[in-house]
Design a protein around this motif. Structure first.
Motif, PDB file in Angstrom:
ATOM      1  N   ARG A 228      11.901  -9.943 -17.175  1.00 28.10           N
ATOM      2  CA  ARG A 228      10.485  -9.826 -16.821  1.00 28.10           C
ATOM      3  C   ARG A 228      10.116  -8.356 -16.706  1.00 28.10           C
ATOM      4  NH1 ARG A 228       6.963 -13.123 -15.344  1.00 28.10           N
ATOM      5  NH2 ARG A 228       6.130 -11.964 -13.553  1.00 28.10           N
ATOM      6  N   VAL A 229       9.092  -7.962 -17.467  1.00 28.31           N
ATOM      7  CA  VAL A 229       8.702  -6.556 -17.544  1.00 28.31           C
ATOM      8  C   VAL A 229       7.213  -6.431 -17.225  1.00 28.31           C
ATOM      9  CG1 VAL A 229       8.518  -4.516 -19.024  1.00 28.31           C
ATOM     10  CG2 VAL A 229      10.463  -6.096 -19.300  1.00 28.31           C
TER      11      VAL A 229
ATOM     12  N   HIS B 233       4.189  -3.792 -17.662  1.00 26.16           N
ATOM     13  CA  HIS B 233       3.723  -2.564 -18.292  1.00 26.16           C
ATOM     14  C   HIS B 233       2.524  -2.042 -17.503  1.00 26.16           C
ATOM     15  CE1 HIS B 233       6.140  -2.768 -22.028  1.00 26.16           C
ATOM     16  NE2 HIS B 233       6.114  -4.066 -21.765  1.00 26.16           N
TER      17      HIS B 233
ATOM     18  N   LEU C 180       3.991  -5.189 -27.684  1.00 24.86           N
ATOM     19  CA  LEU C 180       4.074  -6.450 -26.944  1.00 24.86           C
ATOM     20  C   LEU C 180       4.256  -7.638 -27.887  1.00 24.86           C
ATOM     21  CD1 LEU C 180       1.313  -5.916 -24.227  1.00 24.86           C
ATOM     22  CD2 LEU C 180       3.789  -5.762 -23.944  1.00 24.86           C
TER      23      LEU C 180
ATOM     24  N   THR D 263      10.472 -10.163 -24.486  1.00 29.21           N
ATOM     25  CA  THR D 263      10.505 -10.161 -23.029  1.00 29.21           C
ATOM     26  C   THR D 263       9.359 -11.015 -22.488  1.00 29.21           C
ATOM     27  OG1 THR D 263       9.152  -8.137 -23.001  1.00 29.21           O
ATOM     28  CG2 THR D 263      11.553  -7.860 -22.867  1.00 29.21           C
TER      29      THR D 263
ATOM     30  N   HIS E  17       6.376 -10.582 -20.302  1.00 28.61           N
ATOM     31  CA  HIS E  17       5.717  -9.371 -19.843  1.00 28.61           C
ATOM     32  C   HIS E  17       4.266  -9.599 -19.431  1.00 28.61           C
ATOM     33  CE1 HIS E  17       6.095  -9.219 -24.402  1.00 28.61           C
ATOM     34  NE2 HIS E  17       4.859  -9.598 -24.210  1.00 28.61           N
ATOM     35  N   ASP E  18       3.831  -8.743 -18.509  1.00 27.40           N
ATOM     36  CA  ASP E  18       2.443  -8.663 -18.071  1.00 27.40           C
ATOM     37  C   ASP E  18       2.022  -7.195 -18.149  1.00 27.40           C
ATOM     38  OD1 ASP E  18       2.302 -11.443 -17.338  1.00 27.40           O
ATOM     39  OD2 ASP E  18       3.389 -10.931 -15.498  1.00 27.40           O
TER      40      ASP E  18
ATOM     41  N   TYR F  61       9.505  -8.531 -10.987  1.00 27.32           N
ATOM     42  CA  TYR F  61       9.845  -7.970 -12.299  1.00 27.32           C
ATOM     43  C   TYR F  61      11.220  -7.325 -12.272  1.00 27.32           C
ATOM     44  CZ  TYR F  61       4.926  -8.749 -13.268  1.00 27.32           C
ATOM     45  OH  TYR F  61       3.692  -9.335 -13.437  1.00 27.32           O
TER      46      TYR F  61
ATOM     47  N   HIS G  92       7.557  -0.603 -16.851  1.00 27.10           N
ATOM     48  CA  HIS G  92       7.439   0.361 -17.960  1.00 27.10           C
ATOM     49  C   HIS G  92       6.053   0.983 -17.876  1.00 27.10           C
ATOM     50  CE1 HIS G  92       8.043   1.153 -22.561  1.00 27.10           C
ATOM     51  NE2 HIS G  92       7.572   2.210 -21.917  1.00 27.10           N
TER      52      HIS G  92
ATOM     53  N   TYR H 172      15.828  -0.592 -22.328  1.00 24.27           N
ATOM     54  CA  TYR H 172      15.685  -1.530 -21.206  1.00 24.27           C
ATOM     55  C   TYR H 172      17.055  -1.969 -20.691  1.00 24.27           C
ATOM     56  CZ  TYR H 172      10.645  -2.318 -22.132  1.00 24.27           C
ATOM     57  OH  TYR H 172       9.287  -2.179 -22.294  1.00 24.27           O
TER      58      TYR H 172
END
Length: 379
Positions: free
Chosen positions: A2-3, A5, A23, A28, A30-31, A78, A82, A368
């Motif tokens: 879980r990433v 940004h 993205l 991943t 991600h949000d 997370y 990033h 990562y």
């Protein structure tokens, strides 16, 4: 994995659109959080199925944004944060630490030799950047040139990882029907010689030199793609040089466009005959790579993306000084070849394939992995 940004804003810009493209290729969960300006790129990312949260930061010194951002990080559980662009790097690193996330990666998109994100470098900005950098796990440079600048700034060599910007080269392949349709829509004559440029319309990009050079070429047209504070000044220069009716500024271009009916960047590049990047300072030079992928001959003042490769990787590119007389002469030679005909597009060079976005995503995933393993070891 879980990433989260974190980016300073999501209006139309190179770093913002690069994030959206990444993205689409990162494997991943991600949000995204944008500190300010949830603009067209935020809408595009949301349309792609990714959650975007607007933090509503009031300014550079809105310290109340820090606990709000830390709360988002904490609640999202997370594995890694990033950050992208200067303000987000500063606030995002501190917020991640407050939330207990030790794996923090920051991408430096816009560090120039004398400016960062279009603003002059200062001792204070450098000190604050380095203080936050120590809280992270790794700093990503978008080119070898930026990596060397980071080292000179004081970032340790072993904390810097080069992950170049990327493109989907196949999307930019020249399209003759798109050329005809785009020229018709923009009111450009089918047989006109069209010089093109792409970028934010700011003083630092030096598009005024391009306007002056095209004004000195009878019958040549200029198609500039981008928006910014220098728009009216550029049009004024064109009018004073007697070329007001030959200079077309399209405004900002979201690519890929999320709204129906909007012109895509590949279509706009198809409408051009030669591409010019007059900016004397770049961190990567993404627009140059995209123009090469479209088969355009390119004149550029600087382009780290090409400086980092052998010359044979981009035979259609030529470095110039940016002085108006030289630029005019170079464009005049291209115009003569165009009018002599037939004018054919160049094959897609190796440079365009080298900067494939899928490859960039793979390299970022390796960073990562290093960051999360290092955070686990520190725990």
């Amino acid at each position: 994995m879980r990433v989260l940004h974190v980016i300073t804003g999501l209006g139309i810009g190179g770093a913002e659109q690069q994030l959206r493209l990444l993205l689409r290729h990162l494997p991943t969960d991600h949000d995204v959080v944008t500190l300010t300006n949830p603009g067209a790129v935020a809408a595009g990312i949301t349309a792609d199925g990714v959650s975007v949260t607007h933090l509503g930061m009031a300014g550079n010194r809105d310290l109340a944004a820090l606990p709000r951002l830390a709360g988002i990080v904490r609640r999202g559980k997370y594995d890694l944060v990033h950050t992208h662009l200067y303000r987000a790097c500063v606030y995002g690193r501190f917020a991640a630490r407050l939330a207990g996330v030790r794996a923090v990666v920051a991408t430096e998109h816009s560090l120039g030799a004398r400016q960062i994100e279009g603003r002059p470098l200062s001792t204070g900005a450098r000190a604050l950047y380095l203080a936050g950098e120590r809280l992270g796990s790794a700093t990503v440079a978008v080119s070898d040139t930026v990596a060397r600048r980071l080292e000179r700034w004081g970032v340790p060599h072993d904390r810097i990882h080069v992950v170049p910007n990327g493109i989907e080269a196949g999307r930019f392949r020249y399209d003759e029907p798109a050329r005809r349709a785009t020229r018709e829509r923009l009111g450009l004559p089918a047989g006109a010689f069209v010089v093109g440029g792409v970028g934010r319309l700011t003083r630092g990009k030096r598009f005024d030199t391009l306007v002056r050079a095209v004004a000195d070429l009878p019958d040549a047209r200029l198609l500039l793609v981008g928006g910014g504070p220098e728009r009216d000044a550029l049009l004024s220069v064109a009018r004073r040089r007697g070329a007001g009716d030959r200079v077309l500024l399209t405004g900002e271009c979201e690519d890929p466009p999320s709204g129906t009916g909007a012109l895509s960047l590949p279509a706009l590049l198809s409408a051009m005959d030669v591409f010019v990047s007059p900016s004397p300072e770049e961190a990567f030079g993404l627009a140059v790579v995209e123009a090469l992928a479209a088969g355009l001959p390119v004149l550029h003042v600087t382009c780290p993306a090409l400086h980092d490769l052998p010359a044979e990787a981009a035979p259609g590119a030529r470095q110039v000084s940016g002085a108006v007389p030289e630029l005019t002469d170079e464009l005049r030679m291209h115009q003569k070849r165009f009018t002599a005909g037939p004018w054919e597009r160049l094959p897609t060079p190796q440079a365009a394939h080298h900067y494939d976005i899928a490859r960039s995503a793979e390299r970022l995933m390796a960073v990562y992995t290093i960051a999360t393993r290092g955070a686990s070891d520190r725990r």
